[in-house]
Design a protein around this motif. Sequence first.
Motif, mmCIF file in Angstrom:
data_model
loop_
_atom_site.group_PDB
_atom_site.id
_atom_site.type_symbol
_atom_site.label_atom_id
_atom_site.label_comp_id
_atom_site.label_asym_id
_atom_site.label_seq_id
_atom_site.Cartn_x
_atom_site.Cartn_y
_atom_site.Cartn_z
ATOM 1 N N PHE A 222 0.851 -1.200 0.000
ATOM 2 C CA PHE A 222 0.000 0.000 0.000
ATOM 3 C C PHE A 222 0.884 1.247 0.000
ATOM 4 C CE2 PHE A 222 -3.038 -2.977 2.085
ATOM 5 C CZ PHE A 222 -4.040 -2.888 1.137
ATOM 6 N N GLU A 223 0.413 2.302 -0.651
ATOM 7 C CA GLU A 223 1.204 3.539 -0.744
ATOM 8 C C GLU A 223 1.533 4.089 0.649
ATOM 9 O OE1 GLU A 223 2.601 4.519 -3.373
ATOM 10 O OE2 GLU A 223 3.311 6.509 -2.800
ATOM 11 N N ARG A 224 0.543 3.975 1.548
ATOM 12 C CA ARG A 224 0.767 4.468 2.921
ATOM 13 C C ARG A 224 1.932 3.711 3.582
ATOM 14 N NH1 ARG A 224 -2.554 6.545 7.332
ATOM 15 N NH2 ARG A 224 -4.275 6.837 5.922
ATOM 16 N N THR A 225 1.970 2.383 3.366
ATOM 17 C CA THR A 225 3.045 1.572 3.944
ATOM 18 C C THR A 225 4.383 1.966 3.330
ATOM 19 O OG1 THR A 225 1.416 -0.190 3.987
ATOM 20 C CG2 THR A 225 3.674 -0.822 4.500
ATOM 21 N N VAL A 226 4.377 2.188 2.019
ATOM 22 C CA VAL A 226 5.620 2.574 1.331
ATOM 23 C C VAL A 226 6.135 3.891 1.912
ATOM 24 C CG1 VAL A 226 6.602 3.285 -0.886
ATOM 25 C CG2 VAL A 226 4.979 1.388 -0.801
ATOM 26 N N ILE A 227 5.210 4.845 2.081
ATOM 27 C CA ILE A 227 5.629 6.175 2.561
ATOM 28 C C ILE A 227 6.107 6.105 4.005
ATOM 29 C CG2 ILE A 227 4.769 8.493 3.141
ATOM 30 C CD1 ILE A 227 2.949 8.192 0.615
ATOM 31 N N VAL A 228 5.299 5.489 4.867
ATOM 32 C CA VAL A 228 5.609 5.529 6.302
ATOM 33 C C VAL A 228 6.742 4.558 6.663
ATOM 34 C CG1 VAL A 228 4.678 5.173 8.632
ATOM 35 C CG2 VAL A 228 3.282 6.300 6.882
ATOM 36 N N LYS A 229 6.649 3.311 6.197
ATOM 37 C CA LYS A 229 7.615 2.309 6.659
ATOM 38 C C LYS A 229 8.923 2.320 5.887
ATOM 39 C CE LYS A 229 6.582 -1.548 8.684
ATOM 40 N NZ LYS A 229 6.129 -2.938 8.933
ATOM 41 N N HIS A 230 8.877 2.735 4.624
ATOM 42 C CA HIS A 230 10.104 2.676 3.817
ATOM 43 C C HIS A 230 10.743 4.046 3.625
ATOM 44 C CE1 HIS A 230 9.740 -1.621 2.741
ATOM 45 N NE2 HIS A 230 8.465 -1.376 3.013
ATOM 46 N N ALA A 231 9.961 4.983 3.058
ATOM 47 C CA ALA A 231 10.563 6.299 2.754
ATOM 48 C C ALA A 231 10.809 7.107 4.023
ATOM 49 C CB ALA A 231 9.653 7.058 1.795
ATOM 50 N N LEU A 232 9.760 7.258 4.847
ATOM 51 C CA LEU A 232 9.873 8.142 6.022
ATOM 52 C C LEU A 232 10.951 7.673 6.995
ATOM 53 C CD1 LEU A 232 8.797 10.607 7.527
ATOM 54 C CD2 LEU A 232 7.111 9.147 8.605
ATOM 55 N N ARG A 233 10.987 6.361 7.229
ATOM 56 C CA ARG A 233 11.941 5.836 8.202
ATOM 57 C C ARG A 233 13.379 6.228 7.824
ATOM 58 N NH1 ARG A 233 11.269 -0.248 10.365
ATOM 59 N NH2 ARG A 233 9.384 0.605 11.298
ATOM 60 N N ASN A 234 13.673 6.182 6.530
ATOM 61 C CA ASN A 234 15.022 6.559 6.080
ATOM 62 C C ASN A 234 15.201 8.068 6.009
ATOM 63 O OD1 ASN A 234 16.590 4.038 5.307
ATOM 64 N ND2 ASN A 234 14.564 3.668 4.457
ATOM 65 N N ALA A 235 14.135 8.752 5.630
ATOM 66 C CA ALA A 235 14.240 10.215 5.489
ATOM 67 C C ALA A 235 14.420 10.890 6.847
ATOM 68 C CB ALA A 235 13.006 10.759 4.788
ATOM 69 N N LEU A 236 13.910 10.247 7.896
ATOM 70 C CA LEU A 236 13.962 10.894 9.210
ATOM 71 C C LEU A 236 15.325 10.787 9.896
ATOM 72 C CD1 LEU A 236 10.550 10.370 10.987
ATOM 73 C CD2 LEU A 236 11.461 12.395 9.903
ATOM 74 N N VAL A 237 16.192 9.907 9.380
ATOM 75 C CA VAL A 237 17.494 9.722 10.039
ATOM 76 C C VAL A 237 18.260 11.061 10.150
ATOM 77 C CG1 VAL A 237 19.735 8.555 9.872
ATOM 78 C CG2 VAL A 237 17.641 7.278 9.493
ATOM 79 N N PRO A 238 18.349 11.832 9.047
ATOM 80 C CA PRO A 238 19.091 13.106 9.190
ATOM 81 C C PRO A 238 18.423 14.095 10.139
ATOM 82 C CG PRO A 238 18.587 12.624 6.874
ATOM 83 C CD PRO A 238 17.854 11.642 7.690
ATOM 84 N N VAL A 239 17.127 13.898 10.411
ATOM 85 C CA VAL A 239 16.419 14.831 11.301
ATOM 86 C C VAL A 239 16.991 14.775 12.718
ATOM 87 C CG1 VAL A 239 14.151 15.390 12.301
ATOM 88 C CG2 VAL A 239 14.345 14.801 9.893
ATOM 89 N N ILE A 240 17.555 13.632 13.100
ATOM 90 C CA ILE A 240 18.179 13.519 14.436
ATOM 91 C C ILE A 240 19.311 14.551 14.544
ATOM 92 C CG2 ILE A 240 19.536 12.012 15.956
ATOM 93 C CD1 ILE A 240 18.171 9.636 14.613
ATOM 94 N N THR A 241 20.155 14.560 13.502
ATOM 95 C CA THR A 241 21.261 15.522 13.506
ATOM 96 C C THR A 241 20.721 16.942 13.446
ATOM 97 O OG1 THR A 241 22.400 13.886 12.199
ATOM 98 C CG2 THR A 241 23.488 15.991 12.424
ATOM 99 N N LEU A 242 19.708 17.119 12.599
ATOM 100 C CA LEU A 242 19.141 18.452 12.432
ATOM 101 C C LEU A 242 18.555 18.971 13.746
ATOM 102 C CD1 LEU A 242 18.463 20.547 10.228
ATOM 103 C CD2 LEU A 242 16.214 19.512 10.108
ATOM 104 N N GLY A 243 17.920 18.063 14.497
ATOM 105 C CA GLY A 243 17.324 18.444 15.779
ATOM 106 C C GLY A 243 18.368 19.038 16.709
ATOM 107 N N ALA A 244 19.557 18.410 16.730
ATOM 108 C CA ALA A 244 20.637 18.924 17.586
ATOM 109 C C ALA A 244 21.148 20.254 17.063
ATOM 110 C CB ALA A 244 21.763 17.905 17.653
ATOM 111 N N LEU A 245 21.231 20.381 15.720
ATOM 112 C CA LEU A 245 21.727 21.637 15.150
ATOM 113 C C LEU A 245 20.775 22.790 15.438
ATOM 114 C CD1 LEU A 245 23.073 20.482 11.666
ATOM 115 C CD2 LEU A 245 24.406 21.305 13.586
#
Lengths: 313, 296
Positions: A222-245
């Motif tokens: 399902f598109e929702r699964t693709v977005i949330v489980k595959h794309a978002l999970r990887n896209a959010l990794v840099p947000v950890i660094t960004l949060g600290a910055l």
Amino acid sequence: MQGFLLSRLAISMPTLLIVTVLVFGLQSLLPGDIALVLAGEENDPAGIAFIREKYRLDDPVPIRYLAWLVQVVQGDLGHSIKTQIPVTDLILQKLPVTAQLAFWSMLVALLIGIPAGIIAAVKKGTALDHTANAVGLAGLSIPNFWLGIMLIMVVAVEWGALPPGGYTPPTESLADNLAGMIMPAFVLGSGIAAVFMRHTRSAMLSALTADYVRTARAKGLFERTVIVKHALRNALVPVITLGALELGQLFSGAVLTETVFNIPGFGRLVVEAVFNRDYAVVQGVVLFTATAYILLNLLADLLYALVNPRLRG
Amino acid sequence: MSGTVATAPTLPATPAAETLRRANAFQRLLRRPAAMLGLVVVLAFIVIAAGAPWIAPYDPAATSWSAIRKAPSFAHWMGTDELGRDAMSRLIWGARASMLAGVVSVAIALALGVPLGLVAGYAGGWTDAAISRFTDALLACPFLILAIAMAAFLGPSLTNAMIAIGVSAMPIFIRLTRGQVLAVKVEDYVEAARAVGNPHARILLRHILPNIVPPLIVQATLTIASAIVAESSLSFLGLGQQPPAPSWGSMLNTARNFMTQAPWLAFWPGVTICVVVFAFNLLGDGLRDALDPKEG
């Protein structure tokens, strides 16, 4: 991963040392004789001589720096010239208030910025995307102190819905404390939300065109699964660094937000110190924020290494 | 970075290709309505700032005890302040402080940051490590807190605020320039310039610097927006432009005391800051897209 962490530590330590040099160097910006400036209206030669001796102003600069550094390493940031209270105590007194404001602001930023970024990326090129981009850019362009003034005028003065400012400790009244935090957290969080939105959108756009997302779609997920489980999970990794910055942005924003909303936190401390010509407090606050920034970035790198399999080694 | 033959010839440039590249970038910029809107607004504010003496309907410092905190009217389109001064005239004159602060601060940041970034990226080794740690240390100090601290130690004035903002913004340009130099210095044309014996300074200034200008222009445009906000923030805190000279930040600081009696005083300076900063951000975003070779 050990090597990665050691290399990060090897970079952070000299950086921290240079920060101490810069903070100490702020004194050299003072026009004229430092002793006379520190003495303020006190023109008594004995008083000036006492200050000269106390701050070792007759010693060469490197000796003064080393003596100051030894004190700083022991947690002694000096005393407030105005109140004679240790600067470390002053910072520790004010820190919980700013930490609370920072927590709520970051929550607001995450709750607005990340969903907006995801929607803008998924609906790329549509009116929704253009609107999210325009709102994001507006969020970056609105000075938070002005947004605060406008909210006070409308929400507090006109509607009477929320208190116009001040701070109630949560131990006194949790409801009043939270009511007093809503507007400042929104003001401080909205600018950071715009940054999160733009970065999440950009990271999601990259992730959505990646091979693993194409594979996930080809599997018939399902598109929702693709977005949330595959794309978002990887896209959010840099947000950890960004949060600290963004912590620097939080500290900077807190100075103005606390001034507008009359919150007795860390930001107000530095503003009051500036007007009282309490240079030890100003130096202490700069040193503390820079150290916190470096340490939290180190922590973010650690988290980044933990969630990034390529760095786990 | 040892010295080389100073009289070595410069490699033949390709002016036709460079002109074509710039023309393409300009055309791409023209095709972006948002960026053009930003450019028009920025130019309009430059005209307002430069023409303040002729555009402003009143003397911005002229007080009138009979016109204290008057609401917007035909005589005073944006009302009057607590001393009876015309708010619109002060807003127009305030554009000078803000635009000047934006441009001068970024000029300071560029003048200090670009040479350091060039040297760090080109020399590498210990020089790079030392400059990079210095940059990290400056970046670790939150932008506004560092600017406040510097303005506090230097003393409150518009000039000192511009110096403080310029120095605080400098590390962004060091880092950007260094990164760009690292990417460009391995290009064939730089290797060729080195092979024919050009001195390092000439390689840096004639071969590397012109090729890293586009990202610097984009960053400078976006940093002007941040510098305008920073100047108004410092003036709002009383560390920038000093009264009675007008500035948008100090107008907001005063307006805070009259939120119920004269709300218009807080409205217009804030809207003006938002519009100018939004315009610079639109222009910066547009320039970034137009100058990106991938957009080709």
